[in-house]
Design a protein around this motif. Structure first.
Motif: not given
Length: 213
Positions: A51-56, A72-91
């Motif tokens: 899954i693409p994220t702002p951190f790669g 049905f599908g359930v997928g999960y992936a871990d980003a290199f940094q937290p994503l819950q900051d409002p601006e990061i989450a919006k991006d």
């Protein structure tokens, strides 16, 4: 490697169905490593997910279920940094919406309005596209560094089961640390019980040493 749940699952709706899959049953699948549960039996298949994220690109696992009511599908992936900051989450959510829309447009889909949703205190979005062969509903959540994507795909002949599919999506739950430990302890106890002898072992006359006397 698979890029986002929506790509992998949408392919299944465009492909011809080879056989009648089983119906959704009253079971709960729990992944302690994925830290989630959902009202489905054991997965039909699973594999890697990106899954693409702002951190790669973040990498994780994708679980899939084929049932009479929907895929049905359930997928999960871990980003290199937290994503819950409002601006990061919006991006992140804007990028996820763009990817979804591009796939929908490429398949001549009618894209619905993006809904802002939440799972407990975790923010998320719900997206929907109606294709010529069926409907895709995807929910995406941010839980600190972890991203969850939960998808239901209904073919045209499964549209009458939409309420069932939505019920399955609603059953998705992110597990707390205490719930994960409790489930792990339960699985360990169950594994120990299975490994025990099922019938009493008869006592031998004498000792091992007497066998060699």
């Amino acid at each position: 490697m698979r890029l986002a749940v929506i790509i992998a699952i949408t392919i299944s709706i465009l492909a011809p169905q080879q056989r009648e899959p089983p119906s959704v049953v009253a079971q709960t699948f729990v992944s302690t490593f994925g830290r989630f549960s959902i009202a489905l039996p054991n997965p039909t298949r699973f594999g890697p997910l990106t899954i693409p994220t702002p951190f790669g690109n973040s990498r994780g696992q994708l679980f899939q279920w084929e049932t009479k009511e929907a895929t049905f599908g359930v997928g999960y992936a871990d980003a290199f940094q937290p994503l819950q900051d409002p601006e990061i989450a919006k991006d992140f959510f804007n990028s996820a919406t763009d990817r979804f829309n591009k796939i929908a447009t490429a398949n001549s889909g009618n894209v619905g309005k993006v809904k802002q949703i939440a799972l407990d205190k975790h923010q998320g979005i719900e997206q929907r596209v109606d294709l010529f062969t069926g409907t895709v509903i995807q929910r995406t959540y941010i839980v600190s560094r972890r991203i969850y994507e939960v998808v239901a795909v209904m073919r045209n002949n499964q549209q009458s089961y939409e309420s069932v599919a939505l019920g399955v999506l609603d059953s998705f739950k992110v597990l707390s640390e205490a719930e994960v430990k409790s489930k792990q302890a339960e699985e360990t106890a169950k594994a120990g019980a299975i490994s025990l002898p099922q019938t009493p072992v008869p006592q031998r006359a004498g000792t091992d040493a007497s066998d060699h006397s």
